[in-house]
Design an enzyme around this catalytic site. Structure first.
Site, short mmCIF file in Angstrom:
data_model
loop_
_atom_site.label_atom_id
_atom_site.label_comp_id
_atom_site.label_asym_id
_atom_site.label_seq_id
_atom_site.Cartn_x
_atom_site.Cartn_y
_atom_site.Cartn_z
N ILE A 1 7.56 -20.00 29.87
CA ILE A 1 8.74 -19.60 29.12
C ILE A 1 8.87 -20.41 27.81
O ILE A 1 9.51 -19.96 26.86
CB ILE A 1 10.00 -19.76 30.01
CG1 ILE A 1 11.11 -18.83 29.59
CG2 ILE A 1 10.47 -21.21 30.10
CD1 ILE A 1 12.22 -18.68 30.62
N ASN B 1 0.05 -31.39 35.69
CA ASN B 1 0.91 -32.58 35.66
C ASN B 1 1.31 -32.91 37.09
O ASN B 1 1.68 -32.01 37.86
CB ASN B 1 2.15 -32.31 34.81
CG ASN B 1 1.80 -32.02 33.36
OD1 ASN B 1 0.91 -32.65 32.80
ND2 ASN B 1 2.48 -31.06 32.76
N GLN C 1 5.48 -34.17 35.40
CA GLN C 1 5.75 -32.91 36.09
C GLN C 1 7.25 -32.64 36.11
O GLN C 1 8.03 -33.52 36.51
CB GLN C 1 5.20 -32.96 37.52
CG GLN C 1 5.35 -31.66 38.27
CD GLN C 1 4.72 -31.71 39.67
OE1 GLN C 1 4.22 -32.76 40.11
NE2 GLN C 1 4.76 -30.59 40.38
N HIS D 1 1.32 -26.40 40.14
CA HIS D 1 0.91 -25.33 39.22
C HIS D 1 -0.10 -25.87 38.23
O HIS D 1 -0.13 -27.07 37.94
CB HIS D 1 2.12 -24.74 38.48
CG HIS D 1 2.94 -25.76 37.75
ND1 HIS D 1 3.83 -26.58 38.40
CD2 HIS D 1 2.99 -26.11 36.44
CE1 HIS D 1 4.42 -27.39 37.52
NE2 HIS D 1 3.91 -27.13 36.32
N HIS E 1 -1.57 -25.32 34.39
CA HIS E 1 -1.37 -24.73 33.06
C HIS E 1 -2.71 -24.24 32.53
O HIS E 1 -3.72 -24.95 32.62
CB HIS E 1 -0.83 -25.78 32.07
CG HIS E 1 0.52 -26.33 32.42
ND1 HIS E 1 1.66 -25.94 31.77
CD2 HIS E 1 0.90 -27.25 33.33
CE1 HIS E 1 2.70 -26.61 32.27
NE2 HIS E 1 2.27 -27.42 33.22
P1 AMP Z 1 5.37 -29.13 34.35
O1 AMP Z 1 5.95 -30.02 33.29
O2 AMP Z 1 3.87 -29.31 34.50
O3 AMP Z 1 6.11 -29.22 35.64
O4 AMP Z 1 5.50 -27.68 33.78
C1 AMP Z 1 6.56 -26.81 34.10
C2 AMP Z 1 6.45 -25.65 33.15
O5 AMP Z 1 7.21 -24.59 33.69
C3 AMP Z 1 7.00 -25.94 31.75
O6 AMP Z 1 5.96 -25.74 30.79
C4 AMP Z 1 8.14 -24.94 31.59
O7 AMP Z 1 8.23 -24.41 30.29
C5 AMP Z 1 7.76 -23.87 32.62
N1 AMP Z 1 8.86 -23.11 33.17
C6 AMP Z 1 10.02 -23.59 33.70
N2 AMP Z 1 10.80 -22.57 34.12
C7 AMP Z 1 10.11 -21.42 33.86
C8 AMP Z 1 10.39 -20.04 34.08
N3 AMP Z 1 11.52 -19.62 34.65
N4 AMP Z 1 9.45 -19.14 33.68
C9 AMP Z 1 8.31 -19.55 33.11
N5 AMP Z 1 7.99 -20.84 32.89
C10 AMP Z 1 8.89 -21.76 33.26
#
Ligand code: AMP
Ligand code: ZN
Length: 110
Positions: A31, A86, A93, A99, A101
């Site tokens: 997002i 992360n 994280q 997840h 990326h």
């Molecule tokens: P992390 O920092 O590795 O936990 O990454 C979490 C990622 O999830 C971030 O890049 C956010 O922008 C993404 N994110 C959080 N909520 C959503 C959502 N509802 N849809 C898509 N991406 C999201």
């Protein structure tokens, strides 16, 4: 997990820009993209982070790696891509559901 945003996406309770799914994982667009293409590859099983993975998750982790090339090529990343996981507060994280990326398009080397 009731309060997990990625579990809610997987359940269909929160919308996402889905690009791929199979029986083990979903892939949707981040997002807040950090590159021209920024996908999140998310296992359907709620595992908090790489710190929580067990031997029983081996097939799932292997599957995450093996589907990557198809997902990247289908997303237009034919010349390559960057993968990032992360892990925990020390790894930055934000969402506590494992997840991966997938980033591509105009990335600088680091
Ligand atoms: P992390 O920092 O590795 O936990 O990454 C979490 C990622 O999830 C971030 O890049 C956010 O922008 C993404 N994110 C959080 N909520 C959503 C959502 N509802 N849809 C898509 N991406 C999201
Ligand atoms: Zn979850």
């Amino acid at each position: 997990m009731d309060d997990c945003i990625f579990c809610k996406i997987i359940e269909g309770d929160v919308p996402c820009d889905l690009v791929y799914q199979d029986d083990k994982l979903v892939v949707f667009r981040d997002i807040r993209p950090k590159a021209k293409t920024h996908l999140l590859l998310v296992p359907k099983l709620h595992i908090k982070s790489l710190l929580e993975v067990q031997g029983e998750h081996g097939d799932l982790l292997s599957h995450m790696m093996l589907v990557l090339p198809k997902i990247a090529i289908d997303a237009g990343l034919k010349t390559g891509f960057r993968t990032v996981i992360n892990t925990g507060p020390g790894g930055g994280q934000e969402v506590d559901h494992l997840h991966l990326h997938v980033l591509g398009g105009g990335l600088a080397k680091f």
